[in-house]
Design an enzyme around this catalytic site. Structure first.
Site, short mmCIF file in Angstrom:
data_model
loop_
_atom_site.label_atom_id
_atom_site.label_comp_id
_atom_site.label_asym_id
_atom_site.label_seq_id
_atom_site.Cartn_x
_atom_site.Cartn_y
_atom_site.Cartn_z
N PRO A 197 -80.05 -43.00 35.41
CA PRO A 197 -79.50 -41.73 34.90
C PRO A 197 -78.00 -41.07 35.05
CG PRO A 197 -80.61 -41.41 37.16
CD PRO A 197 -80.47 -42.81 36.73
N THR A 252 -69.29 -49.05 29.37
CA THR A 252 -68.19 -49.10 30.09
C THR A 252 -66.91 -49.24 29.24
OG1 THR A 252 -68.39 -50.95 31.07
CG2 THR A 252 -69.20 -49.15 32.27
N LYS A 257 -76.87 -38.48 25.28
CA LYS A 257 -77.52 -39.67 26.21
C LYS A 257 -77.42 -39.10 27.59
CE LYS A 257 -76.03 -44.09 27.92
NZ LYS A 257 -75.03 -45.04 27.86
C1 LIG Z 1 -71.21 -56.64 21.24
C2 LIG Z 1 -70.42 -55.31 21.74
C3 LIG Z 1 -70.88 -54.06 21.93
C4 LIG Z 1 -70.18 -53.27 22.61
N1 LIG Z 1 -70.78 -52.15 22.88
C5 LIG Z 1 -70.25 -51.11 23.26
C6 LIG Z 1 -70.87 -49.83 23.84
O1 LIG Z 1 -71.93 -49.73 23.65
N2 LIG Z 1 -70.04 -48.77 24.43
C7 LIG Z 1 -68.75 -49.03 24.55
O2 LIG Z 1 -68.12 -48.21 25.19
N3 LIG Z 1 -68.14 -50.15 24.25
C8 LIG Z 1 -69.04 -51.15 23.60
N4 LIG Z 1 -68.30 -52.26 23.32
C9 LIG Z 1 -66.67 -52.41 23.40
C10 LIG Z 1 -66.10 -51.59 22.23
O3 LIG Z 1 -66.62 -52.11 20.97
C11 LIG Z 1 -64.62 -51.59 22.08
O4 LIG Z 1 -64.06 -51.33 23.48
C12 LIG Z 1 -63.95 -50.69 21.18
O5 LIG Z 1 -64.55 -50.58 19.84
C13 LIG Z 1 -62.47 -50.82 21.29
O6 LIG Z 1 -62.00 -52.06 20.21
P1 LIG Z 1 -60.69 -52.15 19.94
O7 LIG Z 1 -60.12 -50.69 19.42
O8 LIG Z 1 -59.76 -52.56 21.39
O9 LIG Z 1 -60.54 -53.46 19.01
P2 LIG Z 1 -60.91 -53.47 17.68
O10 LIG Z 1 -61.96 -52.52 17.17
O11 LIG Z 1 -61.20 -55.17 17.19
O12 LIG Z 1 -59.73 -53.06 16.80
C14 LIG Z 1 -58.47 -54.10 16.41
C15 LIG Z 1 -57.57 -53.57 15.72
O13 LIG Z 1 -56.37 -54.28 15.71
C16 LIG Z 1 -56.21 -54.62 14.23
N5 LIG Z 1 -55.34 -55.57 14.08
C17 LIG Z 1 -55.80 -56.96 14.79
N6 LIG Z 1 -54.89 -57.95 14.54
C18 LIG Z 1 -53.97 -57.43 13.72
C19 LIG Z 1 -52.85 -57.73 13.04
N7 LIG Z 1 -52.46 -58.97 13.24
N8 LIG Z 1 -52.09 -56.92 12.21
C20 LIG Z 1 -52.56 -55.81 12.11
N9 LIG Z 1 -53.46 -55.17 12.79
C21 LIG Z 1 -54.40 -56.02 13.47
C22 LIG Z 1 -57.53 -54.38 13.50
O14 LIG Z 1 -57.17 -54.19 12.21
C23 LIG Z 1 -58.13 -53.22 14.41
O15 LIG Z 1 -57.84 -52.03 13.68
C24 LIG Z 1 -68.92 -53.31 22.58
C25 LIG Z 1 -68.19 -54.41 22.11
C26 LIG Z 1 -68.73 -55.59 21.92
C27 LIG Z 1 -68.25 -56.83 21.30
#
Ligand SMILES: Cc1cc2nc3c(=O)[nH]c(=O)nc-3n(C[C@H](O)[C@H](O)[C@H](O)COP(=O)(O)OP(=O)(O)OC[C@H]3O[C@@H](n4cnc5c(N)ncnc54)[C@H](O)[C@@H]3O)c2cc1C
Lengths: 505, 493
Positions: A98, A346, A80
């Site tokens: 960019p 981000t 990218k």
């Molecule tokens: C629409 C959208 C588009 C995005 N696009 C981008 C992008 O292009 N670039 C970028 O950098 N970021 C992007 N993001 C952000 C990115 O997806 C997240 O920052 C990243 O996936 C991290 O997520 P996470 O690990 O914090 O949460 P999650 O992926 O939600 O993981 C949560 C974890 O906690 C666990 N968990 C929750 N509750 C419990 C429980 N009670 N018991 C046991 N386990 C539990 C779940 O099983 C899971 O493993 C986007 C987000 C969204 C919403």
């Protein structure tokens, strides 16, 4: 040294945030002989999005000693060079942000001053034409930057677009090899010490209890420990960033693999297109106050360039930040710490920044409030600077075709951003800061891309007469085009990576 | 819209080191886009003063094309490897705050954390002892740092001690050579344009001098004060409210460092020049009167002045920028005056205004200036806050309120030896660490990442660094010899 040293670390959640944290801690804190555990629940699952990144991710991977070719192959990644913004200022507009500065690098006066002074796009051509990574992106070319800093080919950077699920799996393998133990199960309850309010253990659905000294909350939007147990509070920024829903829908790959992410403004939000090797990630981020879900889905489907490959994944969120990202013995990383929409890719960077600060401020066991204050202070600055940059995209628009855009045009914005825009408009100055993801070239790209043009420029430009400056710009423009033209096609580079990784097996 | 006109004239009022330093830098660097620059100076005799600088002066001099040997020769100067603090942590205590690198980090683990890991909380061998500058200073040696980054001699850095009058003359020469004009007169009344900007400044005889832009480098800020608002932000006053300056001829060894000695009612700063020693006693008038101060310094020819610190939060007003004492008064322990003049010049050039309105330039300048000056102020305050003397006046100094930023920086350092993140630092992180440690602040815990380092290997590594510092220092010539060579017309190698 206090003897209540932190030994047992529990990471809650196995999404991108959880596994990035597990990998970084198991590598960076090896000598501390920590017992690192991670709990995740397959029934709950992960958000399943988050595929476009910014160049800092490369330093993260490098710090783990990850081989790039292997990583690109296993996460089905593409390279990218930029984000293309369509229809943001006016319908029909397009510009790129960019990963690199405009013009000839290293000069004391920012290129946008010269460009504006000679008459901007009318006389010199679009600003986009003076960026090598943009020239490459438009031609679907890719080559890694040169390592010799005096070469013009060294002045851009690049990031990846990858399959977030595969990345998490990749890091899981990495972390498990380094001693992280994973527990599958759903957390039902958090046990707190009565007096101190410190977390002590989590209880799973089946009654198992996992105790720890330190809790890293990577549980996603729900903020299982940081909010539900620690009640950190949330700063709601949705009046500036009103989008609160998303639909994600992958589609089949097309023939080209553009080395850039696209963000197209729609009626009440915007759609992303992120090309990976095996599919294209698409999604629509929108404001539910201005658009209903079915219209949102219809607009997204219109954007698809290939067959849909899955059912739509619907998500809800609230722009903002956990008021305190670290409370007592719990720090939040990832979506549990706040949410800023993916317009500038981000989120993963903010995960990485939090991990870096956590390593720097890893608890000594004394739980000194100054330590947590420092972490929270640093993350506040990171979040607010990204926030301002995102708001700029909505505020700097001439669109009046929908209620949403009229709202955005007219909304109040934070003072920090208002003065930043004013400085640029008045004199082409980008207010300087040392810490923060987006530096001067990024602000220039988006301000000019969205129609904020400086009224005055650096008077030192006057040392270069108009005709000389224009001639130099024409030369630069064709030079950049020629350089980009001579680079390999992006697809060819990806094939090479696959071959290199295969050979290494 | 008519095209904005570039500055065609710039008038600097005040011919001290700030005014001439600013003039020299602009005239040297703005070639092609330079306005016509004039400096108004009174030529009145000044009290002998001194410039004791940070290492950043080297960048400033490089920009001016000024060689070390010329600065030293012309200004009865000496090299400065750091500052010594005596009796700040009680009688008999001594600590050195060196310039340049101190030890070496291992990945993310800073050197002082490695030492803390080895001593596990117990007071460690002084951090500063691992710096080449400390070892060289202890033996009164000096040589410029090696350029080869692999050589241990490249870890050194230095500033200068220079006679302020001679230094001003030197900067003036550079500026005049670059075409800067000199007006021998004093700034008087101000004529305003109808936009609230300054149109001209009157000379003593009433004759107006017009310019597009004005720099107030006067000692009292007589121009900027008359422009609207912003005002002066005084630091919470320390008990030390008066200074006495005196210079005494001195033969013999010229130490390559500044010495600060704490005393019952103040502290004495001694700055060595070739052939003399400049003394500056900063004291509390409630506890020591001028007569007693004279007696202490053992001289009758002493210049007294009141001492209070503070700064102007908006030094750029309309078409006037205040620099030097018109914009800031820092505690001498900051040693940052020339640093700030150079940084004002660099920032002004980056934000170079047009002849018309410059509100955007001013607001960005003022924002960055406030951040920067506050870090310098806090750095100097650290010493008063962290010293541990028992006299009531020193206790009062300890209790004088400090900024939230300094309070947090101290709390974080006490907790785990970490320096709080801050932008626009005048004194780099290593200097902050060294200063806290020099004042006897001992972190309660070390960076846990240091705990991952093997004790044996770490012990050997730090011992090796100490040995290299010792040997490298011994290979350096005496500071006196270096000065003699320069005096005889030689240059530094
Ligand atoms: C629409 C959208 C588009 C995005 N696009 C981008 C992008 O292009 N670039 C970028 O950098 N970021 C992007 N993001 C952000 C990115 O997806 C997240 O920052 C990243 O996936 C991290 O997520 P996470 O690990 O914090 O949460 P999650 O992926 O939600 O993981 C949560 C974890 O906690 C666990 N968990 C929750 N509750 C419990 C429980 N009670 N018991 C046991 N386990 C539990 C779940 O099983 C899971 O493993 C986007 C987000 C969204 C919403």
């Amino acid at each position: 040294m206090s003897d209540n040293r932190v030994r047992r670390v529990l990471i809650i959640g196995g999404g991108t945030a959880g596994w990035m944290t597990a990998a970084a801690l198991s590598n960076g804190l090896q000598g501390l002989e920590l017992d690192i555990q991670l709990v995740e629940s397959e029934t709950i699952g992960t958000v399943g999005v988050g595929e476009s990144t910014i160049p800092h991710i490369r330093y993260f991977n490098a710090s783990l000693g990850i081989d790039e070719s292997d990583f690109v192959r296993r996460t089905r990644a593409t390279y990218k060079l930029a984000i293309e913004f369509r229809d943001w200022n006016r319908i029909g507009d397009r510009y790129m942000h960019p990963f690199g500065a405009f013009g000839t690098p290293g000069s004391e006066i920012g290129f946008h001053h010269h460009w504006t002074r000679v008459g901007g796009a009318h006389r010199a051509g679009p600003l986009d034409a003076f960026s090598l990574p943009i020239a490459m992106a438009r031609r679907n070319r890719f080559a890694p930057p040169a390592t010799d800093p005096s070469s013009p080919l060294s002045t851009y950077s690049y990031a990846y677009q990858f399959d977030a699920g595969l990345y998490a799996r990749y890091l899981r393998e990495y972390a498990e090899t380094r001693g992280v133990t994973r527990t599958e199960g759903r957390i039902r309850e958090i046990e707190l010490q009565q007096e101190s309010g410190f977390a002590e253990a989590v209880i799973l659905d089946d009654g198992r209890r996992i105790a720890a000294d330190f809790f890293i909350d990577c549980s996603g939007f729900r903020g299982l420990v940081i909010e539900q147990a620690m009640q950190a509070g949330y700063d709601d920024w949705s009046h500036w960033l009103p989008c609160d829903r998303a639909i994600a829908l992958p589609s089949a790959s097309t023939d080209e693999f553009p080395p850039y992410t696209r963000a197209t403004a729609l009626e009440a939000g915007w759609a992303w297109r992120i090309p990976l090797q095996h599919r294209v990630g698409n999604g629509h981020v929108y404001a539910s106050a201005f658009m209903d879900d079915s219209r949102a889905e219809a607009l997204l489907r219109e954007q698809l360039e290939g067959e849909p490959l899955a059912q739509p994944n619907r998500l809800r969120f609230l722009a903002g930040k956990r008021r305190q990202q670290w409370v007592r013995n719990c720090v939040s990383i990832g979506l549990s710490s706040g949410f800023l929409e993916p317009l500038e890719s981000t989120s993963i960077h903010l995960i990485q920044a939090a991990i870096g600060n956590l390593l720097d401020l890893f608890p000594t066991g004394a739980w000194d409030p100054a330590d947590t204050a420092e972490f929270n202070r640093i993350m506040d600055v990171e979040y607010t600077r990204v926030r301002d940059f995102l708001i700029l995209h909505y505020k700097a628009t001439s669109r009046t075709d929908t209620e949403f855009w009229v709202y955005c045009r007219n909304m109040d914005i934070p003072d920090s951003l208002a003065s930043k825009i004013e400085l640029f408009r008045e004199r082409g100055i980008v207010a300087a800061y040392e810490h923060g993801v987006f530096l001067e070239p990024s602000w220039v790209a988006v301000m000019i891309g969205q129609g904020i043009l400086p009224e005055r420029t650096d008077p030192r430009c006057l040392a270069y007469p108009d005709d000389r400056a224009l001639a130099a710009m024409a030369g630069l423009r064709s030079d950049l085009a020629a350089r980009a033209e001579s680079m390999p096609r992006h697809t060819a580079v990806l094939d090479l990576d696959a071959a290199a990784a295969a050979a290494a097996v | 819209m008519t095209a904005p006109r570039p500055l065609s004239s710039l008038l600097i009022a005040g011919g001290g080191p700030a005014g001439w330093g600013f003039a020299a830098l602009l005239s040297q660097r703005l070639q092609g886009a330079a306005p016509e620059i004039s400096v108004m100076e009174t030529g009145a005799p000044t009290i002998p003063d001194i410039v004791s600088t940070l290492p950043s002066i080297r960048t400033f001099h490089a920009a001016l094309g000024l060689a070390d040997a010329d600065a030293i020769r012309r200004c009865s100067g000496s090299f400065k490897l750091g500052e010594r603090f005596e009796d700040f942590s009680g009688a008999g205590s001594s600590a050195f705050l060196p310039y340049g690198e101190i030890g070496a980090g291992i990945g993310p683990v800073r050197f002082h954390q490695q030492l803390a890991r080895l001593s596990d909380g117990v007071s460690s061998p002084a951090y500063a002892e691992y710096a080449l500058a400390t070892r060289a200073a202890a033996d009164n040696r000096f040589a410029p740092p090696a350029k080869d980054p692999r050589s241990f001699l490249s870890t050194l850095d230095y500033g200068f001690h220079l006679d302020a009058d001679a230094y001003t003359t030197l900067l003036r020469e550079i500026a005049v050579r670059n075409g800067v004009k000199v007006l021998h007169d004093e700034a008087g009344a101000i004529d305003y344009g109808n936009d609230g900007r300054i149109a001209s400044i009157r000379l003593t005889a009433g004759e107006p001098v017009a310019a597009d832009f004005f720099v107030d480098a006067t000692p009292d800020g007589r121009i900027v004060r008359k422009l609207c608002s912003g005002g002066w932000r005084a630091d919470p006053p320390l008990p030390f409210d008066r200074v006495a300056c005196m210079r005494r001829p001195q033969d013999g060894t010229v130490p390559p460092f500044t010495t600060n000695r704490a005393m019952p009612a103040g502290w004495l700063r001694q700055i060595p020049l070739a052939g003399s020693l400049h003394n500056k006693l900063t004291f509390a008038s409630d506890y020591l009167d001028d007569g007693q101060a004279s007696a202490m310094l053992g001289s009758d020819s002493i210049d007294f002045a009141d001492h209070a610190c503070g700064f102007r939060p908006a030094p750029w007003q309309a078409n006037c920028l205040a620099i030097g004492p018109a914009a800031w008064r820092l505690d001498p322990l900051a040693a940052a005056d020339m640093h700030l003049v150079a940084s004002a010049g660099e920032r002004f050039m980056r934000l170079l205004p047009h002849a018309g309105s410059s509100a955007a330039e001013a607001s960005e300048y003022n924002r960055l200036f406030c951040e920067e000056i506050a870090t310098a102020r806090d750095f100097a305050r650290l010493f008063q806050r962290c010293q541990s003397r028992g006299e009531p006046v020193w206790k009062a100094a300890r209790k004088t309120p400090v900024s939230n930023e300094l309070a947090h920086a101290l709390a974080l350092f006490e907790s785990r030896g970490r320096i709080a993140r801050r932008e626009n630092l005048v004194h780099d992180e290593t200097r902050w660490i060294a200063a806290f440690l020099a004042m006897g602040v001992r972190p309660r815990n070390h960076d846990p990442q240091a705990g991952a380092l093997g004790r044996r290997a770490l012990t050997e590594r730090t011992a090796r660094i100490a040995e290299m510092a010792r040997q490298s220092a011994e290979s350096m010539p005496g500071h006196d010899r270096m000065l003699a060579r320069i005096a005889a017309g030689g240059s530094t190698p």
